[in-house]
Design an enzyme around this catalytic site. Structure first.
Site, PDB file in Angstrom:
ATOM      1  N   ASP A   1      30.710  31.638   0.970  1.00 34.32           N
ATOM      2  CA  ASP A   1      29.064  31.638   0.437  1.00 34.32           C
ATOM      3  C   ASP A   1      29.208  30.189   0.197  1.00 34.32           C
ATOM      4  O   ASP A   1      30.035  29.254  -0.037  1.00 34.32           O
ATOM      5  CB  ASP A   1      29.056  32.657  -0.734  1.00 34.32           C
ATOM      6  CG  ASP A   1      27.490  32.493  -1.394  1.00 34.32           C
ATOM      7  OD1 ASP A   1      26.405  32.230  -0.587  1.00 34.32           O
ATOM      8  OD2 ASP A   1      27.281  32.458  -2.492  1.00 34.32           O
TER       9      ASP A   1
ATOM     10  N   ASP B   1      26.175  28.587  -2.242  1.00 31.74           N
ATOM     11  CA  ASP B   1      25.695  28.206  -3.693  1.00 31.74           C
ATOM     12  C   ASP B   1      26.407  28.988  -4.709  1.00 31.74           C
ATOM     13  O   ASP B   1      26.789  30.163  -4.676  1.00 31.74           O
ATOM     14  CB  ASP B   1      24.153  28.794  -3.943  1.00 31.74           C
ATOM     15  CG  ASP B   1      23.315  27.961  -2.758  1.00 31.74           C
ATOM     16  OD1 ASP B   1      23.410  26.698  -2.777  1.00 31.74           O
ATOM     17  OD2 ASP B   1      22.243  28.561  -2.611  1.00 31.74           O
TER      18      ASP B   1
END
Length: 307
Positions: free
Chosen positions: A96, A98
């Site tokens: 991922d 963020d």
């Protein structure tokens, strides 16, 4: 990280191998070639082979379903490869963006303080619905975040998570193939790719945008993306994605940096396939857990931890 209730942060639907027979690329002004696969396969005449003298490897292939991105198709190798064709022993790991690679909320808080005098800390975000945290309407929340996307705080101000670059560099030089799977939407695709170029250049083979919570276009679940591209492990800070992927049989490293992400907590009960979710608090723990998981994932007859 997914942004529940934030309707301005995911890309056009990711094009998977069942939707595209070949990979194609879009050349942009970036340190190396990125490929972008669209929902329709280009004709052979539309694929141009990039001269070897102009290639830089590895390249990022940014996948979306945007029909507006059907021009300037380039194949850096001149050949097509299915989306999850992972023929060797390298373990494909999805990462991922963020709060796992970069400190999105930290930068957002700086913007909110500078622009509106709003005072918030990362620890205030018990849920990723900014309207609830800020005490405003969803429309107002969306407006603020769109303004953030246009600001220097977003385009050049998101700092990296400590230890991520060093760990990912070691993993990429070992028996791992790294890809990005993010819920970000198409409006910030180019900025996302530029940021990855600056901070994690050469480490990720592909970037997949899930188009979650977008105002238009289809979205794809992270579990579907991971399964379709052959990712055996997802590193993510969002418990909902962890639960979704574990239920689909995908191992998850739930990233709760130093235990300080209030939103990144699993429910006390009712977790299906809970043995597939492991909480990690820094990138050192990520590396350790991958080393434990890798033998069994590469050789299914082995139990985790065996070699």
């Amino acid at each position: 990280m997914g942004r529940p209730g934030l309707h301005c942060r995911a890309a056009q639907a990711v094009a998977h191998r069942e939707e595209a027979a070949v990979r194609c690329g879009i050349v942009r002004a970036c340190p190396f070639v990125r490929r972008l696969c669209t929902t329709q396969s280009p004709s052979p005449s539309s694929i141009v082979s990039t001269p070897a003298s102009r290639r830089r490897a590895p390249d990022i292939r940014a996948w979306s379903g945007s029909p507006s991105l059907n021009s300037s198709l380039v194949s850096t190798s001149g050949t097509a490869r299915p989306a999850a064709a992972n023929q060797d022993t390298r373990l494909r790991v999805a990462v991922d963006v963020d709060e796992v690679l970069g400190r999105f909320v930290y930068a957002l808080n700086l913007f909110c303080k500078d622009r509106y005098g709003m005072e918030y800390k990362v620890g205030d975000y018990w849920i990723y619905e900014f309207a609830k945290i800020w005490g405003c309407s969803q429309e107002r929340s969306n407006q603020i975040v769109h303004e953030f996307f246009e600001s220097q705080h977003f385009t050049g101000g998101i700092p990296v998570i400590p230890g991520a670059l060093e760990t990912l560099t070691r993993l990429s030089e070992s028996d791992y193939e790294l890809v990005v799977v993010t819920s970000r939407q198409h409006v910030i695709q180019d900025v996302t790719l530029d940021w990855l170029d600056r901070h994690y250049s050469g480490l990720f083979q592909e970037v997949y945008f899930g188009n979650h919570f977008a105002l238009e276009g289809k979205s794809r679940k992270k579990s579907d993306i991971c399964k379709n591209i052959g990712a055996r492990v997802l590193i993510d800070d969002n418990p909902s994605y962890a639960l979704e992927c574990a239920a689909a049989g995908i191992n998850v490293l739930l990233y709760d940096w130093e235990g300080a992400y209030p939103w990144s907590k699993l429910p006390a009960s009712g977790v299906h396939n809970s043995e597939l979710i492991r909480v990690v608090r820094d990138w050192g723990e990520v590396e350790q857990q991958l080393a434990t998981l890798a033998p069994a994932l590469r050789h299914p007859t082995l139990a985790p931890g065996d070699s």
